[in-house]
Design an enzyme around this catalytic site. Structure first.
Site, PDB file in Angstrom:
ATOM      1  N   HIS A  83       0.804  -1.229   0.000  1.00 48.94           N
ATOM      2  CA  HIS A  83       0.000   0.000   0.000  1.00 48.94           C
ATOM      3  C   HIS A  83       0.839   1.282   0.000  1.00 48.94           C
ATOM      4  O   HIS A  83       0.774   2.110   0.895  1.00 48.94           O
ATOM      5  CB  HIS A  83      -1.100   0.004   1.066  1.00 48.94           C
ATOM      6  CG  HIS A  83      -0.737  -0.451   2.455  1.00 48.94           C
ATOM      7  ND1 HIS A  83       0.254   0.108   3.192  1.00 48.94           N
ATOM      8  CD2 HIS A  83      -1.278  -1.403   3.242  1.00 48.94           C
ATOM      9  CE1 HIS A  83       0.315  -0.461   4.369  1.00 48.94           C
ATOM     10  NE2 HIS A  83      -0.592  -1.391   4.421  1.00 48.94           N
ATOM     11  N   HIS A  89      -3.285  -9.980  14.643  1.00 50.51           N
ATOM     12  CA  HIS A  89      -3.421  -8.754  13.841  1.00 50.51           C
ATOM     13  C   HIS A  89      -4.353  -9.047  12.671  1.00 50.51           C
ATOM     14  O   HIS A  89      -4.142 -10.014  11.932  1.00 50.51           O
ATOM     15  CB  HIS A  89      -2.021  -8.342  13.362  1.00 50.51           C
ATOM     16  CG  HIS A  89      -1.966  -7.080  12.562  1.00 50.51           C
ATOM     17  ND1 HIS A  89      -2.948  -6.130  12.574  1.00 50.51           N
ATOM     18  CD2 HIS A  89      -1.006  -6.606  11.714  1.00 50.51           C
ATOM     19  CE1 HIS A  89      -2.604  -5.137  11.776  1.00 50.51           C
ATOM     20  NE2 HIS A  89      -1.438  -5.402  11.239  1.00 50.51           N
ATOM     21  N   GLU A 121      -4.928  -7.314   9.928  1.00 48.60           N
ATOM     22  CA  GLU A 121      -4.597  -6.878   8.565  1.00 48.60           C
ATOM     23  C   GLU A 121      -4.437  -8.110   7.686  1.00 48.60           C
ATOM     24  O   GLU A 121      -3.933  -9.155   8.121  1.00 48.60           O
ATOM     25  CB  GLU A 121      -3.333  -6.004   8.550  1.00 48.60           C
ATOM     26  CG  GLU A 121      -3.170  -5.345   7.194  1.00 48.60           C
ATOM     27  CD  GLU A 121      -2.234  -4.136   7.177  1.00 48.60           C
ATOM     28  OE1 GLU A 121      -1.469  -3.927   8.132  1.00 48.60           O
ATOM     29  OE2 GLU A 121      -2.275  -3.395   6.161  1.00 48.60           O
ATOM     30  N   ASP A 176      -2.655  -9.283   5.370  1.00 47.17           N
ATOM     31  CA  ASP A 176      -1.434 -10.054   5.078  1.00 47.17           C
ATOM     32  C   ASP A 176      -1.225 -11.144   6.141  1.00 47.17           C
ATOM     33  O   ASP A 176      -0.412 -12.054   5.954  1.00 47.17           O
ATOM     34  CB  ASP A 176      -0.191  -9.168   4.933  1.00 47.17           C
ATOM     35  CG  ASP A 176      -0.068  -8.082   5.974  1.00 47.17           C
ATOM     36  OD1 ASP A 176      -1.070  -7.744   6.632  1.00 47.17           O
ATOM     37  OD2 ASP A 176       1.051  -7.561   6.137  1.00 47.17           O
ATOM     38  N   HIS A 178       0.244  -2.510  14.658  1.00 45.83           N
ATOM     39  CA  HIS A 178       0.132  -1.334  13.829  1.00 45.83           C
ATOM     40  C   HIS A 178      -1.313  -0.956  13.513  1.00 45.83           C
ATOM     41  O   HIS A 178      -1.569   0.015  12.786  1.00 45.83           O
ATOM     42  CB  HIS A 178       0.981  -1.592  12.580  1.00 45.83           C
ATOM     43  CG  HIS A 178       0.459  -1.276  11.251  1.00 45.83           C
ATOM     44  ND1 HIS A 178       0.104  -2.177  10.286  1.00 45.83           N
ATOM     45  CD2 HIS A 178       0.251  -0.046  10.703  1.00 45.83           C
ATOM     46  CE1 HIS A 178      -0.289  -1.575   9.204  1.00 45.83           C
ATOM     47  NE2 HIS A 178      -0.217  -0.291   9.413  1.00 45.83           N
ATOM     48  N   ASP A 211       3.381  -7.371  13.661  1.00 47.01           N
ATOM     49  CA  ASP A 211       4.205  -6.478  12.819  1.00 47.01           C
ATOM     50  C   ASP A 211       5.451  -5.945  13.548  1.00 47.01           C
ATOM     51  O   ASP A 211       6.446  -5.581  12.900  1.00 47.01           O
ATOM     52  CB  ASP A 211       3.381  -5.267  12.372  1.00 47.01           C
ATOM     53  CG  ASP A 211       2.456  -5.573  11.196  1.00 47.01           C
ATOM     54  OD1 ASP A 211       2.686  -6.560  10.485  1.00 47.01           O
ATOM     55  OD2 ASP A 211       1.496  -4.811  11.005  1.00 47.01           O
ATOM     56  N   TYR A 241      10.964  -0.199   7.417  1.00 45.82           N
ATOM     57  CA  TYR A 241       9.673  -0.664   7.929  1.00 45.82           C
ATOM     58  C   TYR A 241       9.169   0.275   9.029  1.00 45.82           C
ATOM     59  O   TYR A 241       8.007   0.691   9.038  1.00 45.82           O
ATOM     60  CB  TYR A 241       9.815  -2.093   8.464  1.00 45.82           C
ATOM     61  CG  TYR A 241       8.505  -2.765   8.754  1.00 45.82           C
ATOM     62  CD1 TYR A 241       7.777  -3.380   7.749  1.00 45.82           C
ATOM     63  CD2 TYR A 241       7.984  -2.775  10.040  1.00 45.82           C
ATOM     64  CE1 TYR A 241       6.561  -3.978   8.010  1.00 45.82           C
ATOM     65  CE2 TYR A 241       6.770  -3.371  10.315  1.00 45.82           C
ATOM     66  CZ  TYR A 241       6.067  -3.980   9.291  1.00 45.82           C
ATOM     67  OH  TYR A 241       4.856  -4.569   9.565  1.00 45.82           O
ATOM     68  N   HIS A 262       6.745 -10.519   9.826  1.00 47.19           N
ATOM     69  CA  HIS A 262       7.493 -10.242   8.596  1.00 47.19           C
ATOM     70  C   HIS A 262       8.987 -10.333   8.903  1.00 47.19           C
ATOM     71  O   HIS A 262       9.444  -9.810   9.935  1.00 47.19           O
ATOM     72  CB  HIS A 262       7.247  -8.815   8.093  1.00 47.19           C
ATOM     73  CG  HIS A 262       5.839  -8.514   7.700  1.00 47.19           C
ATOM     74  ND1 HIS A 262       5.219  -9.083   6.613  1.00 47.19           N
ATOM     75  CD2 HIS A 262       4.930  -7.660   8.230  1.00 47.19           C
ATOM     76  CE1 HIS A 262       3.988  -8.596   6.501  1.00 47.19           C
ATOM     77  NE2 HIS A 262       3.789  -7.733   7.474  1.00 47.19           N
TER      78      HIS A 262
HETATM   79 FE1  FEO Z   1      -0.091  -4.447   9.687  1.00 48.10          FE
HETATM   80 FE2  FEO Z   1       1.852  -6.917   8.234  1.00 48.10          FE
HETATM   81  O1  FEO Z   1       0.291  -5.955   8.629  1.00 48.10           O
END
Ligand code: FEO
Length: 407
Positions: free
Chosen positions: A27, A81, A83, A85, A147, A166, A194, A227
């Site tokens: 994004h 989380h 989100e 991903d 996040h 995250d 990041y 990640h």
């Molecule tokens: Fe806030 Fe890796 O998603």
């Protein structure tokens, strides 16, 4: 057999995530080294899946799970989380696992429901809550806005593993799951990128998190984000924690970031002269000159450069009574990231209306960046005298920055 294997990362935990070698945009954040979506499987009397992966990587995660256990044997799923991903594969894996329970934070319950209009009841867990699932002891730490509003950490007490979603992660595709197996310079760069592009606006909450961690009495032996690599050596955990605390303070550094776009090279010449002025003498200030022309420099690269900078110098020619679209795009992006404590300087060339520098000056105000001096403006093409003024302005910027650092 698919070829995808789970990777054992501790006595009872396996990595069952996915590697996204092709990811180049997250994004608006340019991810030149791809990413990973880390999901973890805690083995025990009642196996638990911690987080999932982006929906398109569901087959990869499933294959890794199947390499060590029949998925139906997994009893619980934890979603740290919402989100997508990390939650994208949740609906599909839930249909196979039929978990007894899916756990998320209270806000996460609603967020997951709003995403997937859910088929499975989700059980809320509270900050500080402890859960004993068979021979697995877990606790949960609310990490609001790190996040997203629903974000939380899960702590696996039996092995001292903090599943940090995250936090402490980075977009970096690698087969080497542990941090020390990777090039430290790349880790530092990607961790900073990041932080600058995802966490920076929430820096005060990052500092609060570090203030509250000691009271939780966690014996952290491993930090497993969603990640990038996992941190498990004491010195590496200290390193990444230290970097996060340092970045969260948003201090100013002896570094100038000069960004511009140009129409007929006039603004480009000004940028070079200003940068030369900063680099002249013995100021000991690093200077980065980043032309937006042609798209080679991405907005997220500039956010990264500003993380450890002291002054942001931005130039644009006037185009149709406005600023260049590339410059507007960058400023829109930076406004959301809210880098604090920077000095600034605006410059640009024009033909018959000098609106660009006025707009840039207003934009700096919106970014809460303090201008060093009035905008530097040149009509059409800079003369040698104009460039000398730009050079002198660069020296003045350097001196002002050093004074501010010394205060
Ligand atoms: Fe806030 Fe890796 O998603």
């Amino acid at each position: 057999m698919s070829g995808f294997q789970a990777v054992k990362i501790s006595e009872r935990v396996y990595w069952v995530g996915a590697i996204d070698w092709a990811l180049r945009d997250f994004h608006g954040y340019s991810t030149s080294r791809g990413s990973t979506y880390n999901a973890y499987l805690i083995m025990g009397d009642e196996p638990i899946l911690v987080d999932t992966v982006k929906a398109q990587f569901f087959p990869e995660m499933l294959a890794r799970i199947k390499s060590i256990i029949e998925p139906e044997k997994i009893q619980y799923i934890i979603s740290n989380h919402a989100e997508m991903d990390h939650s994208g594969a949740l609906p599909e894996i839930s249909k196979i696992i039929h978990p007894k329970k899916i756990f998320a934070s209270k806000v996460g319950v609603q967020a997951l429901s709003d995403h997937f209009h859910f088929m499975h009841e989700i059980t809320p867990v509270a900050h500080g809550e402890k859960l004993n699932l068979g021979n697995t002891n877990l606790s949960f730490i609310e990490t609001k806005m790190l996040h997203w509003p629903e974000s939380m950490f899960t702590y696996f007490a039996d092995e001292g593993i903090l599943f940090s979603q995250d936090a402490f992660g980075m977009h970096f595709a690698t087969h080497e799951l542990f941090s020390e197996q990777n090039d430290q310079a790349i880790l530092r760069e990607e961790a900073a990128k990041y932080y600058a592009n995802i966490l920076l606006p929430y820096s005060s909450l990052v500092l609060n998190l570090f203030k509250s961690l000691p009271s939780l009495n966690l014996k952290i032996k491993m930090v497993a984000p969603v990640h990038g690599p996992i941190w498990h050596r004491e010195e590496d955990i200290e390193w990444i924690f230290g970097l996060w605390q340092k970045w969260a303070k948003q201090e100013i550094y002896p570094k100038a970031v000069v960004v511009y776009d140009t129409m007929w090279q006039s603004t480009a010449k000004m940028a070079v002269a200003i940068a030369d002025g900063i680099a002249s003498g013995n100021f000991d200030i690093a200077v980065k000159v980043l032309p937006l022309t042609g798209g080679a420099v991405k907005r997220s690269d500039i956010a990264f450069e500003l993380l450890e900078a002291g002054v942001f110098i931005i130039g644009s020619p006037t185009l149709n009574q406005g600023i260049f679209p590339t410059v507007a795009d960058l400023l829109c992006y930076l406004k959301g990231l809210k880098r604090k404590n920077l000095l600034g300087q605006v410059f640009g060339s024009y033909g018959w209306g000098s609106e660009a520098t006025k707009i840039l000056q207003e934009e700096l105000q919106k970014l809460a960046i303090i201008p060093v001096a009035e905008p530097i403006i040149v009509r059409y093409v800079p003369t040698a005298e104009d460039l000398a003024k730009c050079f002198a302005a660069g020296k003045h910027i350097a001196k002002t920055l050093l004074q501010k650092i010394e205060i």
